[in-house]
Design an enzyme around this catalytic site. Structure first.
Site, PDB file in Angstrom:
ATOM      1  N   ASP A   1      52.785  88.978  76.586  1.00 19.96           N
ATOM      2  CA  ASP A   1      51.848  89.800  75.997  1.00 19.96           C
ATOM      3  C   ASP A   1      51.535  90.957  77.049  1.00 19.96           C
ATOM      4  OD1 ASP A   1      49.859  90.618  74.114  1.00 19.96           O
ATOM      5  OD2 ASP A   1      48.298  89.966  75.277  1.00 19.96           O
TER       6      ASP A   1
ATOM      7  N   ASP B   1      46.412  85.663  76.777  1.00 20.10           N
ATOM      8  CA  ASP B   1      45.013  85.521  77.166  1.00 20.10           C
ATOM      9  C   ASP B   1      44.206  85.777  76.009  1.00 20.10           C
ATOM     10  OD1 ASP B   1      45.379  88.322  76.620  1.00 20.10           O
ATOM     11  OD2 ASP B   1      44.627  88.892  78.701  1.00 20.10           O
TER      12      ASP B   1
END
Length: 796
Positions: free
Chosen positions: A306, A552
């Site tokens: 990501d 996250d």
């Protein structure tokens, strides 16, 4: 308990009420599962089938044989102590990190919000919920401001569920949109899921390729033990009777055959290697929640990142706000209202950028609101005279309007520089059923900047050199993501520029071949939804890739759970860390190469030492069968096997298992190991029997000495093969092994203890010739069988 039975007056529980509930055990505490207990570690290292066999064999030797033949029992104790001490050390490190990283909850007590550990939540506590929070207890919704819950960890349903007052919430679910409050109706052991965040931290031994391969071999050995003991005792009893011996000698030799076949220490060495690897990573700020996960990363050939928190620091700031239309003061106040929930990084950055004049009274004008969702890419609020929508420009700006063409071109230009843009638009109609109203006018553009991690380029270069295909998967604008990825040095595997794709152009069928091909053939993806992230992992796995996923945010949780290895950032949400196998506590992307190299060190070194152990199992089995068929005395006593094992396997394997080893993972661990161990075992057995047959006693120990030394010279060459490439310290290790092997027969105390004799000149000639022939044949077998199998593994 129902909501009506709880005294909810916007003050929550009082300190006295909390203390009363703690006293009667109505608190959210379950048995600590951060790692295994000390008793569990001792039990798993001591109370095993093979340790039981060794103990039984030791008892037999002590009762009917020479006390010195029970030395192999000491090897078991030493191995068990090494395993226990190393795993206890790893346990302490893991527990301390897990305590620091423990889940938390925001509770309302005496009218004030307090952040407490999730385990300190009590029955009837009022809990404040915001975006990214993990629900730690079962309860009932008291109030909801667009509250949406991800229940996929419990139900498997990926779509968020909207919650209103009176709805039930379950522990283990997480907030993906909006905010709200709940009252705890079940805590501790009584919750439906017993707190999935606690369970996710449990020390578990997931099935790894190393463990599976070793277990297969041990199962075969288990089946062979009983018939071999019977066969050895029968044949050796006949031979002992013919030479004036008795059944006790035959029983001791039967024990020797059993001890020779058991690959002592291999299972414990595997556990120790995992534990030491995990403790090593813990010192670098990497929390390994499942020890074999270190090995899994060694097999990873696809790493999905990501953007936020990996390529970038995760920090975000507003560079500028451009008011496009309307009164500037009105637009800025509307922007403050849109960001007033501050439930994500973008809203927080906008709120901090605006002045006190815009922030004052921001929430007073909100009559209804639609919270931000990663699936929608926008949030909205409305008052009497207008609706305001804040979100990604390509979602909220009306592309059909000619007036917006220039604005969209401006947005694309900003994105190409690596910055993000969100747009604030105004409409006269309200948002209904998550459908944006028509005739939306652009009020403002907000330009956001992210900081690229200084170590991102170096880390990506490392993975490229290790043939790990890195893909960036983000929910942000594809152009922005592509620009940041290019700045970080991300390229396609062949070194060409990274191939960019807008996830909105992907096929709708997430299981189709077209979708899988698109994922396989691109490197950077933007505007990815949580469902697409999860499907991307599945698509890569469908092409036999081993996939690691980092993230996250809550929208990463589903993909992390499905990946072969989930890696969560320490500053990420509780829900993300709960499902990941590895947590980067300090959120440092740069530690990942160290994790990869640690995993590769473990699996490559275990392949080395497994060849040593399994070659011993092979030659011990061949010796039993051949001596029984030809009617020879079994050549070794149990203590002599201990001498062979300690010098050619035990001591070298301990050092080799801990040695640095950068070799890439290659599939086919067990086939390669057996392709080297089995031919080598047959050759070593032939060497021992040849020397045993050529050298003639008395005493019988003269034959055994020749067999021991001939076998050990061949085994040392196997050690040379498994130690390649040879370094200075490996030469030192080999020199020590050779010196101890040869020197043992010249030291009277050692020679006497192991029932050996000093060879004559003729016997030394036999030993050297037989040992050299064995070494030559092992080298040939390695080039024919092992090298061929290794090549097939690479091609496969």
């Amino acid at each position: 308990m129902t909501v009506e039975n709880v005294n909810i007056d916007e003050r929550g529980l009082s300190a006295a009420e909390v203390a009363e509930r703690v006293a009667r055990g109505a608190v959210n505490r379950v048995k600590d599962r951060t790692s295994r207990s000390m008793a569990s570690i001792i039990r798993e290292n001591v109370l095993t089938l093979f340790n039981a066999i060794i103990v039984a064999a030791s008892v037999i030797v002590l009762l009917f044989g020479d006390l010195r033949d029970g030395i192999f029992g000491g090897v078991m104790i030493i191995n068990a102590v090494i395993g226990i001490v190393s795993e206890l050390r790893a346990k302490r490190t893991l527990d301390s990190l897990a305590i620091v990283d423990a889940p938390q909850a925001t509770v309302l007590r005496d009218g004030t919000l307090h952040v407490v550990p999730a385990r300190d939540v009590v029955l009837d506590d009022v809990i404040d919920l915001t975006l990214g929070d993990q629900v730690s207890v079962d309860g009932t919704v008291l109030s909801s401001a667009g509250l949406e819950i991800d229940e996929s960890l419990l139900t498997g349903e990926s779509r968020p569920v909207k919650k209103k007052q009176g709805d039930q919430l379950l522990a283990g679910t997480s907030v993906v949109a909006g905010s709200g409050r709940m009252v705890a109706t079940a805590v501790g052991e009584r919750v439906y899921a017993q707190g999935l965040s606690e369970q996710a931290r449990a020390f578990t031994r997931t099935v790894s390729e190393i463990q599976t391969s070793i277990n297969r071999v041990l199962q075969v050995v288990s089946v062979m033990l009983l018939p071999i003991v019977v066969l050895t005792f029968y044949s050796q009893n006949r031979i002992a009777g013919g030479h004036g011996g008795d059944w006790r000698e035959a029983l001791v030799l039967s024990v020797a055959s059993v001890i020779g076949m058991i690959p002592q220490g291999l299972v414990l060495l595997t556990s120790m290697n995992f534990a030491i690897g995990s403790a090593t990573l813990a010192r670098r700020g990497v929390l390994v929640q499942e020890l074999p996960a270190v090995e899994v990363l060694a097999r990873v050939d696809c790493l999905c990142l990501d953007k936020t928190g990996t390529l970038t620091t995760g920090g975000i700031r507003v560079h500028r706000v451009e008011v496009v239309s309307g009164d500037e003061a009105v637009v800025l106040r509307a922007l403050a209202s849109a960001a007033s929930d501050r439930t994500n990084a973008t809203a927080e950055a906008i709120w901090q950028h605006l002045g006190e004049a815009e922030q004052t009274g921001a929430t007073e004008r909100i009559e209804w609101a639609v919270p931000f969702s990663s699936a929608r890419k926008w949030s909205a609020w409305g008052s009497e005279d207008a609706s305001w929508i804040l979100g990604a420009p390509e979602f909220v700006i009306d592309e059909a309007s000619d007036d917006n063409a220039q604005l969209l071109a401006t947005v694309r230009g900003i994105a190409q520089e690596g910055s993000r843009v969100v747009a604030l638009v105004r409409a006269d109609a309200a948002v209904v059923n998550d459908e944006l109203p028509a005739n939306r006018a652009v009020a403002a553009l907000v330009v956001l900047e992210e900081d690229l991690r200084p170590d991102a380029a170096e880390t990506l270069e490392y993975f490229r050199s290790q043939d790990v295909h890195v893909r960036v998967i983000s929910g942000d604008n594809p152009t922005t993501v592509g620009a940041l990825a290019a700045q970080a040095g991300l390229t396609a595997p062949d070194g060409s520029p990274a191939r960019l794709m807008d996830a909105r152009d992907l096929p709708e069928d997430l299981t189709s071949e077209a979708f899988i091909d698109a994922i396989e053939n691109h490197d950077v993806f933007g505007r990815v939804t949580p469902e697409q992230k999860r499907a991307m992992v599945g698509a890569l796995q469908a092409r036999d890739h081993c996939v690691a996923m980092t993230g996250d945010g809550v929208n990463d949780a589903l993909a992390l759970k499905d990946a072969d290895l989930g890696i969560a950032m320490g500053n990420g949400t509780q829900a993300t860390k709960a499902v990941a196998q590895i947590v980067l506590v300090d959120s440092k992307f740069s530690v990942l190469p160290g994790v990869l190299s640690e995993g590769r060190r473990i699996i490559a070194n275990m392949e080395r030492v497994s060849s040593l152990f399994l070659a011993k199992t092979t030659y011990a089995a061949v010796l039993v069968i051949v001596t029984a068929l030809v009617g020879w005395r079994y050549p070794f006593l149990p203590r002599q096997f201990s001498y062979i094992d300690s010098l050619t396997i035990g001591i070298p394997a301990f050092f080799l298992a801990l040695w640095p080893n950068p070799r890439r993972y290659v599939p086919g661990f067990l086939k390669r190991t057996l392709s080297l161990a089995m031919p080598t075992g047959v050759i070593l057995a032939a060497a021992a029997l040849t020397a045993f047959g050529i050298v003639d006693g008395p005493p019988q120990s003269r034959e055994s000495t020749a067999a021991i030394l001939s076998l050990m010279l061949g085994a040392i060459w196997l050690l040379v093969i498994t130690s390649r490439p040879l370094s200075t310290w490996k030469w030192v290790l080999l020199a020590c092994v050779i010196s101890a092997t040869v020197g043992g027969v010249f030291i009277p105390q050692v020679r006497g203890f192991f029932s050996m004799v000093a060879p004559t000149g003729h016997e030394w000639l036999v030993i050297v010739c037989v040992g050299a022939c064995a070494a030559l044949l092992i080298e040939v077998a390695q080039r024919i069988f092992y090298a061929h199998q290794f090549k097939r593994s690479l091609e496969g």
